[in-house]
Scaffold this active site. Sequence first.
Site, PDB file in Angstrom:
ATOM      1  N   PRO A   2      35.636   7.376  51.342  1.00  0.00           N
ATOM      2  CA  PRO A   2      36.419   6.340  50.643  1.00  0.00           C
ATOM      3  C   PRO A   2      36.813   6.823  49.247  1.00  0.00           C
ATOM      4  CG  PRO A   2      34.285   5.497  51.400  1.00  0.00           C
ATOM      5  CD  PRO A   2      34.265   6.971  51.589  1.00  0.00           C
ATOM      6  N   GLU A   3      38.072   6.646  48.923  1.00  0.00           N
ATOM      7  CA  GLU A   3      38.529   6.979  47.578  1.00  0.00           C
ATOM      8  C   GLU A   3      38.902   5.686  46.859  1.00  0.00           C
ATOM      9  OE1 GLU A   3      40.079  10.444  46.479  1.00  0.00           O
ATOM     10  OE2 GLU A   3      39.945  11.517  48.367  1.00  0.00           O
ATOM     11  N   ARG A 154      40.711  22.258  27.596  1.00  0.00           N
ATOM     12  CA  ARG A 154      40.222  22.470  28.968  1.00  0.00           C
ATOM     13  C   ARG A 154      40.975  23.620  29.626  1.00  0.00           C
ATOM     14  NH1 ARG A 154      37.155  17.569  30.360  1.00  0.00           N
ATOM     15  NH2 ARG A 154      37.136  18.125  32.554  1.00  0.00           N
TER      16      ARG A 154
END
Length: 273
Positions: A2-3, A154
Amino acid sequence: MPELPEVEVTRRGVAPYLEGQVVSGVVLRHTGLRWPFPAALSQTLAGRTIRSTGRRGKYLLIHFDHGTLIIHLGMSGHIRILPLDVPPQKHDHFDMTVGNQVLRLTDPRRFGAVLWHAAEEGTVDHHLLLRTLGVEPLESLFTAQWLYSQTRGRRSAIKQVLLAGDIVVGVGNIYASESLFRARINPKTPAHRISLQRYERLAQAIREILAAAIEQGGSTLKDFIGVNGQSGYFQQNYFVYARSGEPCRICNAPVRQIVQGQRSTFYCANCQK
Ligand code: ZN
């Protein structure tokens, strides 16, 4: 797995059966899932009124005056609302009786979670599992400027930065590949090298793709209710996800599959620069 869209559709599906209702009890059929079930959960919840439901990332939140029940569906979990007389099956580990129905959590692999956060410990956003989460992708804090400013230091690939969840939550493996395709960004691009203009495209792609998935899932809402309910995981028409070697829907070049951080990434080297 499940997202975010599945969890949000689950929340919308169960909310009308929960909000404003009184819990009469809890049945636990195992010692726990990923973590042990909270001690004395039935005493904690019995007789209490559910005030509202919410979601943070992939955590479903059920709010009471004296705290919040936090539910995670793990790898394979799903929730249904059932009549009281439906006998539990093998993997039905958690029931919460609400009125004359039961909220039942089925979790074959037991990677999910049912946790209690008492109001006296502060707002549920302070819970150990929630406080490091990034912004919600469908809320106003999520903007291209946010992505841009948070990624200046990042150097990891943008795909992995999205999956990390500390800048934005809920962009899981499927939606990361699909969003980067829609924004025409190569998933291997170091996050700090992506311009604000390209982040505008990415933020928009993420919003559109998640919103479309939720909308599509809404049409399966009935599946959450009733004995024969299915898990409600949506099969969508993906552009690149799980289409390794198949022709790109835009340019016909074969979709490529690579591994980043032990997760498969799908992309079109021709469309995504
Ligand atoms: Zn292509």
